[in-house]
Each structure stands twice: as structure tokens, then as C-alpha cells.
Write a protein that holds these residues in place. Structure first.
Motif, PDB file in Angstrom:
ATOM      1  N   GLY A  86       1.092   5.001   0.233  1.00  0.00           N
ATOM      2  CA  GLY A  86       0.662   4.400  -1.017  1.00  0.00           C
ATOM      3  C   GLY A  86       1.747   4.200  -2.049  1.00  0.00           C
ATOM      4  O   GLY A  86       1.498   3.599  -3.097  1.00  0.00           O
ATOM      5  N   ARG A 138       5.177   5.513   3.475  1.00  0.00           N
ATOM      6  CA  ARG A 138       4.935   5.201   2.065  1.00  0.00           C
ATOM      7  C   ARG A 138       3.736   5.961   1.508  1.00  0.00           C
ATOM      8  O   ARG A 138       3.759   6.416   0.363  1.00  0.00           O
ATOM      9  CB  ARG A 138       4.728   3.697   1.877  1.00  0.00           C
ATOM     10  CG  ARG A 138       6.005   2.885   2.047  1.00  0.00           C
ATOM     11  CD  ARG A 138       5.876   1.469   1.517  1.00  0.00           C
ATOM     12  NE  ARG A 138       7.144   0.764   1.617  1.00  0.00           N
ATOM     13  CZ  ARG A 138       8.142   0.910   0.750  1.00  0.00           C
ATOM     14  NH1 ARG A 138       8.028   1.731  -0.280  1.00  0.00           N
ATOM     15  NH2 ARG A 138       9.268   0.238   0.918  1.00  0.00           N
ATOM     16  N   THR A 153      -3.748  -2.307   3.743  1.00  0.00           N
ATOM     17  CA  THR A 153      -2.766  -3.358   3.504  1.00  0.00           C
ATOM     18  C   THR A 153      -1.679  -2.821   2.589  1.00  0.00           C
ATOM     19  O   THR A 153      -1.975  -2.112   1.624  1.00  0.00           O
ATOM     20  CB  THR A 153      -3.436  -4.586   2.866  1.00  0.00           C
ATOM     21  OG1 THR A 153      -4.431  -5.100   3.769  1.00  0.00           O
ATOM     22  CG2 THR A 153      -2.422  -5.682   2.568  1.00  0.00           C
ATOM     23  N   PHE A 154      -0.435  -3.143   2.877  1.00  0.00           N
ATOM     24  CA  PHE A 154       0.677  -2.679   2.050  1.00  0.00           C
ATOM     25  C   PHE A 154       1.794  -3.701   2.079  1.00  0.00           C
ATOM     26  O   PHE A 154       1.783  -4.645   2.882  1.00  0.00           O
ATOM     27  CB  PHE A 154       1.190  -1.326   2.542  1.00  0.00           C
ATOM     28  CG  PHE A 154       2.042  -1.376   3.792  1.00  0.00           C
ATOM     29  CD1 PHE A 154       3.404  -1.097   3.736  1.00  0.00           C
ATOM     30  CD2 PHE A 154       1.474  -1.703   5.030  1.00  0.00           C
ATOM     31  CE1 PHE A 154       4.184  -1.144   4.877  1.00  0.00           C
ATOM     32  CE2 PHE A 154       2.249  -1.739   6.176  1.00  0.00           C
ATOM     33  CZ  PHE A 154       3.612  -1.464   6.100  1.00  0.00           C
ATOM     34  N   THR A 155       2.751  -3.508   1.199  1.00  0.00           N
ATOM     35  CA  THR A 155       3.920  -4.367   1.182  1.00  0.00           C
ATOM     36  C   THR A 155       5.061  -3.670   1.906  1.00  0.00           C
ATOM     37  O   THR A 155       5.520  -2.605   1.489  1.00  0.00           O
ATOM     38  CB  THR A 155       4.335  -4.708  -0.254  1.00  0.00           C
ATOM     39  OG1 THR A 155       3.257  -5.397  -0.899  1.00  0.00           O
ATOM     40  CG2 THR A 155       5.576  -5.601  -0.261  1.00  0.00           C
ATOM     41  N   GLN A 184       3.615  -8.857   3.156  1.00  0.00           N
ATOM     42  CA  GLN A 184       2.341  -8.125   3.148  1.00  0.00           C
ATOM     43  C   GLN A 184       1.859  -7.920   4.570  1.00  0.00           C
ATOM     44  O   GLN A 184       1.788  -8.862   5.356  1.00  0.00           O
ATOM     45  CB  GLN A 184       1.290  -8.898   2.347  1.00  0.00           C
ATOM     46  CG  GLN A 184      -0.072  -8.193   2.285  1.00  0.00           C
ATOM     47  CD  GLN A 184      -1.065  -8.940   1.429  1.00  0.00           C
ATOM     48  OE1 GLN A 184      -0.957  -8.971   0.220  1.00  0.00           O
ATOM     49  NE2 GLN A 184      -2.057  -9.569   2.081  1.00  0.00           N
ATOM     50  N   TYR A 189       4.148   2.209   6.817  1.00  0.00           N
ATOM     51  CA  TYR A 189       2.878   2.427   6.127  1.00  0.00           C
ATOM     52  C   TYR A 189       2.589   3.922   5.986  1.00  0.00           C
ATOM     53  O   TYR A 189       2.219   4.407   4.910  1.00  0.00           O
ATOM     54  CB  TYR A 189       1.761   1.735   6.919  1.00  0.00           C
ATOM     55  CG  TYR A 189       0.375   1.875   6.346  1.00  0.00           C
ATOM     56  CD1 TYR A 189       0.031   1.310   5.117  1.00  0.00           C
ATOM     57  CD2 TYR A 189      -0.619   2.548   7.061  1.00  0.00           C
ATOM     58  CE1 TYR A 189      -1.257   1.422   4.609  1.00  0.00           C
ATOM     59  CE2 TYR A 189      -1.904   2.670   6.565  1.00  0.00           C
ATOM     60  CZ  TYR A 189      -2.228   2.105   5.344  1.00  0.00           C
ATOM     61  OH  TYR A 189      -3.507   2.214   4.841  1.00  0.00           O
ATOM     62  N   ALA A 249       5.437   2.700  -3.577  1.00  0.00           N
ATOM     63  CA  ALA A 249       6.242   1.480  -3.487  1.00  0.00           C
ATOM     64  C   ALA A 249       7.665   1.767  -3.943  1.00  0.00           C
ATOM     65  O   ALA A 249       8.411   0.842  -4.265  1.00  0.00           O
ATOM     66  CB  ALA A 249       5.612   0.375  -4.333  1.00  0.00           C
TER      67      ALA A 249
END
Length: 468
Positions: free
Chosen positions: A339, A337, A224-226, A244, A334, A341
Motif C-alpha cells: 500500500g 509495497r 490495483t497498484f502503481t 497501473q 505489490y 508509494a
């Protein structure tokens, strides 16, 4: 082009000794006792306990030796190791059966479990001599899982170990066999033959084979990521709305943008304007990549991952026997990124709209075209700048990258699972910026779109995902 951002039986003749296991062992509530029955010339396997409840507690090996008047036979204890990480993979229903009469050959059967039945797995086999407290090589294996062959969850699988070749005389001593399973970190496609092999390490950048005759793919774990960027991020555009997103399946994605040599080996031609085998292919249309997509009823998401047989992906799928496609916009961001932000996947933010020191090291863009990296002055050799934490290159700059989704500006939305974009549209999403852009347009969250079918002078390219 318009828009922007985007897992005892006991008997009287059983003798027990205790030995220290190798440090990687996990305790299992299971013991397999192999008894040689002289009267019937067969091997009986007696099991008890629950093989699916490992604990982290090391335990002593237990040796079961069953003797007859004429024969002292080997007993084996078998256990499985669970590899816990980006989705667990485990070995279950393990059985080891020495051939009778004993000739040094050992049959190993097992099954594989994983959080997704379609995930790619590799298994490894380990031998341990409890008498001598040493490992035994298991190089003489054949059958399922030998040689790092790719398997999927299920079974039973069968391998044969020639223990006499690896450990002469070993039939009269205790030894332990372990099997563990994992999802390979990398997969490598031979574009000449279509063969796919796993690798635990990334590509050797000094060897251009990784950019030409091989297609390297990196395992990306579900999560899950933003998606999008905060309004406070320098360079933010109003189509970078944050939401999200949860991806429920692992996938593999290209370590590099698809190069011109890779494209031509599969498709048979090279549409690029700025030529070079190790440079990204560009001026490719969505239709050439997928063979369909100019209308809502002929492509994604209406027809899922179906592609035309004469398209690049159709030919790649036929050659490998696997299912490749473009990444969805959510998969792309995803993976980019990894991980982070921040504006760039190196963990740094934008400090200047046009020329920016963070972008200088992240990828090729308008203001570092003369830095000499990769040997070209427009877009350049893939893998010439810093990778992200997952080892992916050129997610910022070099060339724009096509995604599956139709383009749409999204308002504030609740959390989304396996986001696939809008059902229809007139333009497709492209991400990542390119060599013609200023730094602000190469940020992770920036979204562009292009007309589908695309015009011939589009300077974009793509990277592929391998679906489970």
C-alpha cells in the motif's frame, strides 16, 4: 548482472419466544424449524426465505419448540456470517440436524462461497444459549472444518458436534449455531511433514522454527497498484517506468526469504557461500528453483507454473500437495509495497544515495553490515529488520530475490492486468537489493536482471508464493 528496476413454517404447536442475539449476529431472511415426528421417527427441515441476503440489523432470536405427547424437542435457528474484507467468503446452504433418537450429536452441513473457487478457507463454529444469554463452547467437533482444517469453496461439507460433551442437558433448551468463513491471514507449512495449517497471528520471531522447520506465508489480497517509481524519486532509474497493474487473484507469499535450513530440508543440499541455518539461501540458480527456464519454450510464461519434479519447487509441491512458485515481478512489488508509494515499504523515502537512515531500519545493506542485527556481517538472519504493513521481512536488502519474469525495459504502457512480463528473453528479473548494495539500489522499484542459467557466484536468493 545487468539493468536495474521493478467473499416459517408455522404449525399449531409452535411456540415463539424472543431473545436477544449476541452482538455479532446478522439478520437473515431465513428460519429453519426442526420438527420431531413421533410417528415416523425422523427429522423434517422446513425452510423459507432467502439465506443469501443478510443485513447489518441485529434481530431477536426466535425459538420454535415442537412438542409431542412423549417428547419435547429442541429447535435450532441457524444463520451465517459473512466475513467481508480482502475478498469475501461466505457460508451458504446451512443445515443443522439433531440425531434421532436424540443422543447429543448434531449434524452440520454447509457450503462455502468465495470470489475465487480455489482460495483457501477456514471455518469456525459458534454456539449460543438464548435462554441463558451465554455462549456455548463447541470444542467437540469432528469432520470438515474441525480443528481449523483448510477447505476450498464448494461443498457440501459435513461436521458433527457432540453437544452433550460441550453442554450437558442442552437438548431441552434453545441454542443457536453460527458458522463463519474466512481466508486465513497466515499459512504455516511443516517442512518435515508437508502439513499446512492456518494461523491468525504472525510468526514468533523468538522461536527460530519459523525460519527453519516451518515455512510461513502471508495472505495478500488482490488489488490495483502503481508499479515503478516517479521520475522525481531520489535514486530513480529509467527502467522504473510507472504503470497501473491489477492483480485479480489473492495469493500467499513467504514472510521471509527462503532460508538455508528450509531449502536443505526440501532440496537436500545447501549451495550457499555464507552459511547459517536462519540466513537466506544464496547462490541458487533459477533452474535449481524451478527445474526449467533456460529457454523460452521450457519455462515461464510459456509453460505457466509447471516446474520440474527434481527442482526445489517440484519437491516442495510434491511434499505439500500444493502449488508453489516464484512470484511474478508484479506480485513481488505489490507485496513489497503493501500500500505504500514511497521508496521504502516503511513509508519513508531515500534521502542519501549510499548510507541512508530509512534503509538502516528496513534491511541489511552495505552500510549497516556491522550493526550486529541477526548476528552476521554479510547477509544475516531473516526477520532482523522492520517488516512492512503486511508483515513481510527483508524485502529491502539482505539478498537479491529471483522473480518469474524475463527481464525487459518497459516503455510507458496502459494499465495491465495480471502482468506476467515478456514472452521470452535471456535474463530473469531479480528485485530488492542486497547486503552488498548502497541504499539507492535497495528501493522498492529498483529492477535488476541476471543471466539464466545463472552463474555460480550469484549472491541472490528467493521467496515463494502459494498459488490459489
Amino acid at each position: 548482472m545487468a539493468g536495474h528496476s521493478h467473499r416459517r413454517q408455522k404449525n399449531a404447536r409452535t411456540a415463539t419466544r424472543r431473545k436477544k442475539l449476541p452482538p455479532f449476529a446478522l439478520k437473515l431472511d431465513m428460519c429453519l424449524t426442526f420438527q420431531y415426528l413421533a410417528d415416523s421417527s425422523r427429522l423434517a427441515v422446513c425452510t423459507s426465505g432467502n439465506p443469501n441476503r443478510p443485513t447489518a440489523e441485529p434481530f431477536p432470536a426466535t425459538h420454535h419448540a415442537v412438542k409431542s405427547a412423549r417428547f419435547t424437542f429442541l429447535s435450532m435457528i441457524l444463520f451465517s456470517l459473512l466475513l467481508l474484507g480482502a475478498g469475501s467468503a461466505s457460508v451458504t446452504n446451512l443445515s443443522v440436524t439433531p440425531r434421532v433418537p436424540w443422543n447429543g450429536l448434531v449434524d452440520i452441513t454447509y457450503s462455502l462461497e468465495c470470489d475465487s473457487a480455489s482460495d483457501f478457507l477456514t471455518v469456525s463454529f459458534h454456539g449460543y444459549n438464548g435462554d441463558r444469554d451465554e455462549f456455548i463452547p463447541m470444542g467437540s467437533l469432528s469432520g470438515d472444518g474441525a480443528g481449523s482444517a483448510l477447505l476450498k469453496a464448494g461443498g457440501p461439507y459435513h461436521a458433527v458436534w457432540n453437544s452433550a460433551a460441550d453442554w450437558p442437558g442442552g437438548h431441552s433448551s434453545e441454542f443457536i449455531v453460527s458458522v463463519d468463513a474466512e481466508k486465513p491471514r497466515y499459512l504455516v507449512v511443516d517442512l518435515n511433514t508437508g502439513a499446512v495449517t492456518p494461523s491468525s497471528t504472525g510468526p514468533d520471531l523468538a522461536d527460530d522454527a519459523c525460519r527453519t522447520t516451518q515455512l510461513w506465508l502471508r495472505h495478500i489480497p488482490k488489488g490495483t497498484f502503481t508499479m515503478g517509481a516517479p521520475t522525481t524519486e531520489k535514486g530513480w532509474f529509467d527502467n522504473e517506468t510507472r504503470r497501473q497493474v491489477t492483480l485479480t487473484q489473492d495469493f500467499y507469499i513467504g514472510v521471509f526469504e527462503m532460508t538455508q535450513k528450509q531449502y536443505s530440508l526440501v532440496y537436500g543440499s545447501n549451495p550457499s557461500k555464507y552459511l547459517g541455518d536462519t540466513r537466506p539461501v544464496e547462490r541458487v540458480t533459477y533452474k535449481a528453483i524451478r527445474g526449467m527456464g533456460s529457454t523460452a519454450s521450457s519455462g515461464w510464461p510459456y509453460r505457466g507454473h509447471t516446474v520440474g519434479s527434481d527442482s526445489f519447487l517440484g519437491k516442495l509441491n510434491a511434499k505439500t500437495g500444493m502449488v508453489f512458485d516464484l512470484p511474478t515481478e508484479a506480485q513481488w512489488e505489490y507485496a513489497c509495497r503493501a500500500g505504500t508509494a514511497t521508496a521504502f515499504n516503511t513509508g519513508k523515502n531515500l534521502t542519501a544515495f549510499k548510507q541512508d537512515s530509512a534503509m538502516d531500519e528496513a534491511g541489511r545493506y552495505f552500510h549497516n553490515r556491522t550493526d550486529g542485527k541477526g548476528g552476521y556481517g554479510e547477509h544475516t538472519k531473516v526477520g532482523s529488520y522492520l517488516p512492512n504493513a503486511w508483515g513481510l521481512y527483508d524485502m529491502h536488502g539482505n539478498v537479491l530475490e529471483c522473480c518469474l519474469d524475463w527481464y525487459k525495459d518497459y516503455p510507458d504502457t496502459p494499465p495491465v492486468t495480471d502482468f506476467t512480463g515478456t514472452a521470452s528473453g535471456s535474463h530473469r528479473v531479480v528485485r530488492g537489493g542486497g547486503w552488498q548494495f548502497d541504499a539507492q539500489y535497495c528501493r522498492t522499484a529498483v529492477r535488476f536482471n541476471y543471466e539464466d542459467p545463472v552463474i555460480d557466484d550469484f549472491i541472490g536468493g528467493f521467496r515463494v508464493v502459494l498459488l490459489p
